[in-house]
Design a protein around this motif. Structure first.
Motif, PDB file in Angstrom:
ATOM      1  N   ALA A 253     -26.801 -27.482   3.578  1.00 35.41           N
ATOM      2  CA  ALA A 253     -25.982 -25.700   2.999  1.00 35.41           C
ATOM      3  C   ALA A 253     -27.698 -24.960   2.514  1.00 35.41           C
ATOM      4  O   ALA A 253     -26.859 -23.599   2.109  1.00 35.41           O
ATOM      5  CB  ALA A 253     -25.442 -26.112   1.547  1.00 35.41           C
ATOM      6  N   ARG A 254     -28.339 -25.532   1.051  1.00 34.28           N
ATOM      7  CA  ARG A 254     -29.290 -24.683   0.749  1.00 34.28           C
ATOM      8  C   ARG A 254     -30.179 -23.893   2.215  1.00 34.28           C
ATOM      9  O   ARG A 254     -31.214 -22.808   1.802  1.00 34.28           O
ATOM     10  CB  ARG A 254     -30.703 -25.404   0.090  1.00 34.28           C
ATOM     11  CG  ARG A 254     -29.457 -25.623  -0.953  1.00 34.28           C
ATOM     12  CD  ARG A 254     -30.881 -26.858  -2.230  1.00 34.28           C
ATOM     13  NE  ARG A 254     -29.966 -27.299  -3.010  1.00 34.28           N
ATOM     14  CZ  ARG A 254     -30.000 -26.713  -4.577  1.00 34.28           C
ATOM     15  NH1 ARG A 254     -30.737 -25.488  -4.194  1.00 34.28           N
ATOM     16  NH2 ARG A 254     -29.479 -26.774  -5.425  1.00 34.28           N
TER      17      ARG A 254
ATOM     18  N   VAL B  42     -31.306 -20.682  -5.992  1.00 30.18           N
ATOM     19  CA  VAL B  42     -30.215 -20.471  -4.669  1.00 30.18           C
ATOM     20  C   VAL B  42     -29.750 -21.537  -5.619  1.00 30.18           C
ATOM     21  O   VAL B  42     -30.426 -22.628  -6.550  1.00 30.18           O
ATOM     22  CB  VAL B  42     -31.375 -21.443  -3.974  1.00 30.18           C
ATOM     23  CG1 VAL B  42     -30.032 -22.139  -2.722  1.00 30.18           C
ATOM     24  CG2 VAL B  42     -31.880 -20.397  -2.435  1.00 30.18           C
TER      25      VAL B  42
ATOM     26  N   HIS C 273     -19.770 -27.697   1.134  1.00 31.58           N
ATOM     27  CA  HIS C 273     -21.229 -27.922   1.141  1.00 31.58           C
ATOM     28  C   HIS C 273     -21.160 -26.359   0.300  1.00 31.58           C
ATOM     29  O   HIS C 273     -20.920 -25.954   2.049  1.00 31.58           O
ATOM     30  CB  HIS C 273     -22.451 -28.062   1.343  1.00 31.58           C
ATOM     31  CG  HIS C 273     -22.169 -29.663   1.072  1.00 31.58           C
ATOM     32  ND1 HIS C 273     -22.861 -30.661  -0.254  1.00 31.58           N
ATOM     33  CD2 HIS C 273     -21.576 -31.363   1.424  1.00 31.58           C
ATOM     34  CE1 HIS C 273     -22.944 -31.474  -0.430  1.00 31.58           C
ATOM     35  NE2 HIS C 273     -22.211 -32.267   0.274  1.00 31.58           N
TER      36      HIS C 273
ATOM     37  N   SER D 177     -23.977 -31.224   3.815  1.00 35.27           N
ATOM     38  CA  SER D 177     -24.849 -31.765   3.444  1.00 35.27           C
ATOM     39  C   SER D 177     -25.578 -30.647   2.593  1.00 35.27           C
ATOM     40  O   SER D 177     -25.454 -29.973   2.439  1.00 35.27           O
ATOM     41  CB  SER D 177     -25.991 -32.441   3.455  1.00 35.27           C
ATOM     42  OG  SER D 177     -26.996 -31.638   4.339  1.00 35.27           O
ATOM     43  N   GLU D 178     -26.012 -31.844   0.954  1.00 33.11           N
ATOM     44  CA  GLU D 178     -27.109 -29.983   0.213  1.00 33.11           C
ATOM     45  C   GLU D 178     -27.969 -29.474   0.844  1.00 33.11           C
ATOM     46  O   GLU D 178     -28.096 -28.282   0.655  1.00 33.11           O
ATOM     47  CB  GLU D 178     -26.975 -30.739  -1.114  1.00 33.11           C
ATOM     48  CG  GLU D 178     -27.977 -29.490  -2.333  1.00 33.11           C
ATOM     49  CD  GLU D 178     -28.396 -30.228  -3.374  1.00 33.11           C
ATOM     50  OE1 GLU D 178     -28.293 -29.231  -4.408  1.00 33.11           O
ATOM     51  OE2 GLU D 178     -27.494 -31.420  -3.845  1.00 33.11           O
ATOM     52  N   SER D 179     -28.603 -30.573   1.410  1.00 40.74           N
ATOM     53  CA  SER D 179     -30.251 -29.867   2.257  1.00 40.74           C
ATOM     54  C   SER D 179     -29.832 -28.929   3.124  1.00 40.74           C
ATOM     55  O   SER D 179     -30.433 -27.873   2.978  1.00 40.74           O
ATOM     56  CB  SER D 179     -30.868 -30.963   2.247  1.00 40.74           C
ATOM     57  OG  SER D 179     -30.122 -31.578   3.135  1.00 40.74           O
TER      58      SER D 179
ATOM     59  N   ALA E 196     -24.101 -22.978  -0.379  1.00 38.30           N
ATOM     60  CA  ALA E 196     -25.357 -22.610  -1.045  1.00 38.30           C
ATOM     61  C   ALA E 196     -25.144 -21.270  -1.462  1.00 38.30           C
ATOM     62  O   ALA E 196     -24.512 -20.385  -0.666  1.00 38.30           O
ATOM     63  CB  ALA E 196     -26.711 -23.495  -0.866  1.00 38.30           C
TER      64      ALA E 196
ATOM     65  N   GLU F 133     -20.869 -28.768  -4.986  1.00 33.10           N
ATOM     66  CA  GLU F 133     -19.629 -29.567  -3.463  1.00 33.10           C
ATOM     67  C   GLU F 133     -18.035 -29.269  -4.110  1.00 33.10           C
ATOM     68  O   GLU F 133     -18.172 -29.327  -5.094  1.00 33.10           O
ATOM     69  CB  GLU F 133     -20.670 -31.032  -3.543  1.00 33.10           C
ATOM     70  CG  GLU F 133     -19.975 -32.129  -2.800  1.00 33.10           C
ATOM     71  CD  GLU F 133     -20.045 -32.931  -2.401  1.00 33.10           C
ATOM     72  OE1 GLU F 133     -19.324 -34.469  -3.443  1.00 33.10           O
ATOM     73  OE2 GLU F 133     -21.330 -33.647  -2.693  1.00 33.10           O
TER      74      GLU F 133
ATOM     75  N   HIS G 287     -26.227 -24.480  -5.106  1.00 33.75           N
ATOM     76  CA  HIS G 287     -25.267 -25.377  -4.923  1.00 33.75           C
ATOM     77  C   HIS G 287     -24.353 -25.435  -5.432  1.00 33.75           C
ATOM     78  O   HIS G 287     -24.261 -25.944  -6.564  1.00 33.75           O
ATOM     79  CB  HIS G 287     -26.244 -26.420  -3.896  1.00 33.75           C
ATOM     80  CG  HIS G 287     -25.390 -27.891  -3.469  1.00 33.75           C
ATOM     81  ND1 HIS G 287     -25.202 -28.699  -4.292  1.00 33.75           N
ATOM     82  CD2 HIS G 287     -24.908 -27.794  -2.467  1.00 33.75           C
ATOM     83  CE1 HIS G 287     -24.264 -29.855  -3.712  1.00 33.75           C
ATOM     84  NE2 HIS G 287     -24.272 -28.653  -2.025  1.00 33.75           N
TER      85      HIS G 287
ATOM     86  N   ALA H 277     -28.561 -20.673   3.575  1.00 28.58           N
ATOM     87  CA  ALA H 277     -28.636 -20.197   2.553  1.00 28.58           C
ATOM     88  C   ALA H 277     -29.881 -19.365   2.493  1.00 28.58           C
ATOM     89  O   ALA H 277     -30.084 -17.635   2.347  1.00 28.58           O
ATOM     90  CB  ALA H 277     -28.005 -20.263   0.917  1.00 28.58           C
TER      91      ALA H 277
END
Length: 163
Positions: free
Chosen positions: A83-84, A130, A121, A79-81, A123, A134, A132, A87
């Motif tokens: 991955a962030r 930061v 995903h 997921s994006e969250s 980041a 996909e 992102h 990072a």
């Protein structure tokens, strides 16, 4: 070991980071250390590579990078969250100023309608913030997804380095 284009990208990342005095960290799941491997294949990479985290399991993401287990449970590891969080966790738990994170479904199994095989995903974090990305590489084969992911990760490092 890596295709010529990946070697070239890795060399660009190392040169750009070294020139700016920046250290790098990676946080990898589905690539299993391949991004770090590409970077450290470059002679002189010790001037820019601080460390790499291979956080294949959810527990490793939490233990090594500080990614909240609740976040993983809510949004899923891919997921994006997450991955962030990977990072930023890599920066928080290293002496690096720039990081990249990769989490995805390389296949051949493990996909779902919402998170199909080939979904990755990314980041990257650095002084400029930061970002992102996909990518949906499709069910092109495990190695193809992983290698395509290395390319994207190296490009994101270049972006955050400011090269």
């Amino acid at each position: 070991m890596f295709p010529a284009d990946v070697e070239s990208l890795a060399r660009q990342v190392i040169e750009a980071a070294s020139l700016r005095g920046l250290m790098l960290a990676t946080a990898e799941s589905c690539t299993g250390g391949l991004v770090t491997g590409a970077l450290t294949a470059v002679p002189g990479s010790s001037t820019a590579v601080e460390r790499g985290f291979v956080t294949y399991s959810n527990a490793a993401k939490s233990d090594l990078l500080g990614v909240s287990a609740d976040l993983i449970a809510r949004d899923g590891a891919v997921s994006e969250s997450v991955a962030r969080a990977m990072a930023t966790g890599a920066l928080d738990r290293s002496a690096a100023q720039v990081s990249v994170a990769v989490t995805g479904v390389a296949g051949p199994g493990g996909g779902s309608p919402d998170k199909p095989v080939g979904l990755v995903h990314f980041a990257a974090a650095g002084p400029a913030g930061v970002i992102h990305v996909e990518r949906r590489f499709g069910d092109t084969g495990r190695e193809a997804v992983r290698l395509a992911s290395v390319r994207v990760a190296l490009e994101l490092l270049l972006d955050r380095i400011g090269a």
